[in-house]
Enzyme design. Structure first.
Site, PDB file in Angstrom:
ATOM      1  N   ASP A   1     -14.364  -4.998   2.631  1.00 45.08           N
ATOM      2  CA  ASP A   1     -13.606  -4.650   3.838  1.00 45.08           C
ATOM      3  C   ASP A   1     -14.598  -4.211   4.913  1.00 45.08           C
ATOM      4  O   ASP A   1     -14.952  -4.969   5.802  1.00 45.08           O
ATOM      5  CB  ASP A   1     -12.590  -3.557   3.506  1.00 45.08           C
ATOM      6  CG  ASP A   1     -11.742  -3.152   4.718  1.00 45.08           C
ATOM      7  OD1 ASP A   1     -11.939  -3.719   5.800  1.00 45.08           O
ATOM      8  OD2 ASP A   1     -10.887  -2.265   4.571  1.00 45.08           O
TER       9      ASP A   1
ATOM     10  N   GLN B   1     -11.264  -9.175   2.323  1.00 43.96           N
ATOM     11  CA  GLN B   1     -10.128  -8.803   3.163  1.00 43.96           C
ATOM     12  C   GLN B   1     -10.394  -9.304   4.576  1.00 43.96           C
ATOM     13  O   GLN B   1     -11.369  -8.907   5.220  1.00 43.96           O
ATOM     14  CB  GLN B   1      -9.850  -7.306   3.233  1.00 43.96           C
ATOM     15  CG  GLN B   1      -8.619  -7.105   4.111  1.00 43.96           C
ATOM     16  CD  GLN B   1      -8.213  -5.698   4.451  1.00 43.96           C
ATOM     17  OE1 GLN B   1      -7.313  -5.519   5.252  1.00 43.96           O
ATOM     18  NE2 GLN B   1      -8.830  -4.697   3.884  1.00 43.96           N
TER      19      GLN B   1
ATOM     20  N   ASP C   1      -8.141   0.816  -3.058  1.00 42.96           N
ATOM     21  CA  ASP C   1      -9.117   0.941  -1.978  1.00 42.96           C
ATOM     22  C   ASP C   1      -9.734   2.332  -2.078  1.00 42.96           C
ATOM     23  O   ASP C   1      -9.039   3.345  -1.919  1.00 42.96           O
ATOM     24  CB  ASP C   1      -8.432   0.760  -0.628  1.00 42.96           C
ATOM     25  CG  ASP C   1      -9.421   0.593   0.512  1.00 42.96           C
ATOM     26  OD1 ASP C   1     -10.604   0.954   0.337  1.00 42.96           O
ATOM     27  OD2 ASP C   1      -9.019   0.117   1.587  1.00 42.96           O
TER      28      ASP C   1
ATOM     29  N   HIS D   1      -2.898   0.124  -3.704  1.00 44.23           N
ATOM     30  CA  HIS D   1      -3.841   0.559  -2.666  1.00 44.23           C
ATOM     31  C   HIS D   1      -4.337   1.971  -2.971  1.00 44.23           C
ATOM     32  O   HIS D   1      -5.501   2.200  -3.226  1.00 44.23           O
ATOM     33  CB  HIS D   1      -3.216   0.488  -1.268  1.00 44.23           C
ATOM     34  CG  HIS D   1      -4.162   0.844  -0.154  1.00 44.23           C
ATOM     35  ND1 HIS D   1      -4.319   2.133   0.297  1.00 44.23           N
ATOM     36  CD2 HIS D   1      -4.984   0.087   0.594  1.00 44.23           C
ATOM     37  CE1 HIS D   1      -5.200   2.158   1.280  1.00 44.23           C
ATOM     38  NE2 HIS D   1      -5.622   0.926   1.482  1.00 44.23           N
TER      39      HIS D   1
ATOM     40  N   GLN E   1       0.837  -1.190   0.000  1.00 44.60           N
ATOM     41  CA  GLN E   1       0.000   0.000   0.000  1.00 44.60           C
ATOM     42  C   GLN E   1       0.880   1.250   0.000  1.00 44.60           C
ATOM     43  O   GLN E   1       1.944   1.283   0.610  1.00 44.60           O
ATOM     44  CB  GLN E   1      -0.961  -0.001   1.177  1.00 44.60           C
ATOM     45  CG  GLN E   1      -0.347  -0.155   2.555  1.00 44.60           C
ATOM     46  CD  GLN E   1      -1.400  -0.217   3.634  1.00 44.60           C
ATOM     47  OE1 GLN E   1      -2.565   0.108   3.415  1.00 44.60           O
ATOM     48  NE2 GLN E   1      -1.003  -0.630   4.823  1.00 44.60           N
TER      49      GLN E   1
ATOM     50  N   GLU F   1     -11.588  -2.219  -3.864  1.00 45.79           N
ATOM     51  CA  GLU F   1     -11.926  -2.499  -2.472  1.00 45.79           C
ATOM     52  C   GLU F   1     -12.866  -1.434  -1.932  1.00 45.79           C
ATOM     53  O   GLU F   1     -12.655  -0.237  -2.134  1.00 45.79           O
ATOM     54  CB  GLU F   1     -10.653  -2.550  -1.625  1.00 45.79           C
ATOM     55  CG  GLU F   1     -10.902  -2.920  -0.181  1.00 45.79           C
ATOM     56  CD  GLU F   1      -9.620  -3.201   0.590  1.00 45.79           C
ATOM     57  OE1 GLU F   1      -9.708  -3.302   1.828  1.00 45.79           O
ATOM     58  OE2 GLU F   1      -8.547  -3.319  -0.039  1.00 45.79           O
TER      59      GLU F   1
ATOM     60  N   LYS G   1      -9.311  -8.736   7.827  1.00 46.99           N
ATOM     61  CA  LYS G   1      -8.561  -7.656   8.495  1.00 46.99           C
ATOM     62  C   LYS G   1      -8.186  -8.145   9.886  1.00 46.99           C
ATOM     63  O   LYS G   1      -8.973  -8.076  10.828  1.00 46.99           O
ATOM     64  CB  LYS G   1      -9.421  -6.393   8.548  1.00 46.99           C
ATOM     65  CG  LYS G   1      -8.633  -5.105   8.548  1.00 46.99           C
ATOM     66  CD  LYS G   1      -9.562  -3.919   8.401  1.00 46.99           C
ATOM     67  CE  LYS G   1      -8.829  -2.629   8.161  1.00 46.99           C
ATOM     68  NZ  LYS G   1      -8.365  -2.482   6.772  1.00 46.99           N
TER      69      LYS G   1
ATOM     70  N   CYS H   1      -1.958  -0.759   8.607  1.00 45.14           N
ATOM     71  CA  CYS H   1      -0.664  -0.083   8.712  1.00 45.14           C
ATOM     72  C   CYS H   1      -0.282   0.180  10.159  1.00 45.14           C
ATOM     73  O   CYS H   1       0.882   0.455  10.460  1.00 45.14           O
ATOM     74  CB  CYS H   1      -0.701   1.221   7.927  1.00 45.14           C
ATOM     75  SG  CYS H   1      -2.091   2.288   8.380  1.00 45.14           S
TER      76      CYS H   1
END
Length: 428
Positions: free
Chosen positions: A304, A326, A235, A193, A171, A270, A328, A358
């Site tokens: 997501d 995803q 995304d 991303h 990303q 996404e 997560k 992140c």
């Protein structure tokens, strides 16, 4: 096999917790900070340095194995757990979780997770807590069995030892152009991303976004090595729905237009829209997926928001409400549930992407690699942080080391098998 003590250590996540609602409402970014008042409960400012909490399990020989707890960047959004508060989590861990840890057999991974993560006061434990403690328990089981974490997962879920690498997705953060160049030079499998999280980045009718998609495709041809052909993954944080409207057909029309602008590339989109609830998300995403499939589009929908826990992942997978889910990891909770989620997606012939945030740490990223490889996920996120180099190095190197160890293990097993039959292993 018992844990004889537990230690806790405060730490930092690799990025920041951001108030998504305030950013969507038009908070202006100046330098690295956002001006204005936060909207999401728990935030004292729109951008907050990410905190984490490490949990160390002291084993019988005084070896300490660790796991890290943290929240995700957009905590409190899309049905997620609220902003991570290390002090509150530390108190709950000490009062409730530590006594449970001291009573389990750390060599039996899934059994230990089940006992430690029983509800407290009729409520599930916070998901970041489950995430960190389950990492530590997985490392404990691996240490006690003299195995890799991936081998523990394979043993517990009755999976064969994996042989294939899992594609890595990087990303870019806000440094889009520079980081796209880095990704291309490093031949990243899936990119970039893009962090399309505001009207400014999406543009009127999505035109700014489309131009960026076209630029990424062109750039891969300009500076990529021979034969390099990544998957393009963007995304958009619900901005297609916010700009174009929440009807599936116009959303699908727009996505097809984007895919047509980069012929020859597989395009992952996404979070095209946020329909406000899990069931509405399932119903409308399933419709978008169906429209794209009927048109033989090269675009794929990635879910997501509104798809956080294992149960929600099951609902999306069974409804075919995404081409790719995803998973997560801090939002799923126990990392054992991440493994279950990948296998559940595979059962339903839906792609499984082991993601995360992140805001994570090197420890949580490495544990995620073992889950991804053991279950043979379709792709995994380079994490932590919002840079390319560090995250790609941490995740990529961990995967390469793991596969080398598994190849060695497989070779030794074949040698022993041949010896039992009175033969000799074939030399490499």
């Amino acid at each position: 096999m018992q844990i004889k003590d537990v230690v806790l250590a405060p730490g930092n996540g690799a990025f920041f917790y951001d108030d998504q609602a305030a950013i969507r409402a038009g908070a202006v970014q100046g330098g690295f900070v956002y001006a204005g008042e936060p909207i999401t409960p728990g935030f004292t400012s729109i951008r907050v340095p990410a905190s984490s909490l490490s949990v160390g399990l002291v084993l019988a020989d005084d070896t300490v194995v660790w796991g890290d707890m943290m929240g995700v960047q957009y905590s409190g959004a899309g049905g997620r757990d609220p902003l991570f508060e290390a002090a509150q989590i530390s108190d709950l861990t000490s009062r409730v979780v530590v006594p449970r840890l001291l009573a389990v057999d750390a060599s039996r991974y899934l059994d230990a997770c089940a006992k430690v993560f029983e509800p407290f006061e009729h409520k599930r434990l916070p998901l970041p807590l489950e995430y960190g403690v389950s990492q530590a328990l997985l490392r404990a089981a691996a240490y006690l069995h003299r195995a890799t974490m991936a081998e523990i997962v394979c043993s517990e879920f009755d999976l064969p030892l994996p042989t294939l690498r899992v594609p890595i997705y990087c990303q870019s953060g806000d440094a889009r152009e520079i980081n796209v160049d880095k990704m291309i030079l490093k031949a990243v499998d899936v990119l970039p991303h893009g962090l399309i999280n505001s009207r400014q980045k999406f543009g009127v009718d999505g035109q700014t976004f489309i131009e960026f998609v076209k630029w990424v495709a062109t750039r891969t041809r300009q500076i990529g090595g021979p034969g390099y052909h990544p998957v393009l993954h963007f995304d958009v944080y619900g901005w297609i729905g916010m700009e174009i409207g929440l009807e599936p057909e116009p959303i699908a029309d727009f996505i097809c237009r984007v895919a047509d602008s980069v012929p020859g590339f597989t395009l992952n989109i996404e979070c095209p829209a946020d329909f406000g609830s899990t069931q509405a998300q399932i119903d409308n995403y399933a419709r978008i997926v169906s429209i794209l499939d009927n048109r033989d589009s090269r675009a794929r929908i990635v879910v997501d928001e509104r798809c956080n826990t294992l149960e929600e992942i099951r609902l999306f997978a069974e409804a075919k409400a995404a081409h790719l889910v995803q998973i997560k990891t801090p939002d799923v909770g126990s990392i054992a549930d991440t493994a279950r989620a990948v296998l559940l997606c595979k059962e339903n012939k839906v792609g499984a992407y082991v993601g995360g945030s992140c805001t994570e740490t090197d420890l949580s990223a490495r544990a995620s690699v073992h889950i991804s490889v053991a279950t043979q996920a379709d792709m995994m996120l380079a994490k932590p942080g919002m840079g390319v180099d560090e995250a790609f190095s941490i995740v990529g190197n961990e995967q390469n080391r793991l596969l080398a160890m598994l190849n060695r293990r497989r070779s030794h097993l074949e040698e022993k098998s041949n010896e039992k039959r009175g033969g000799y292993a074939e030399q490499p």
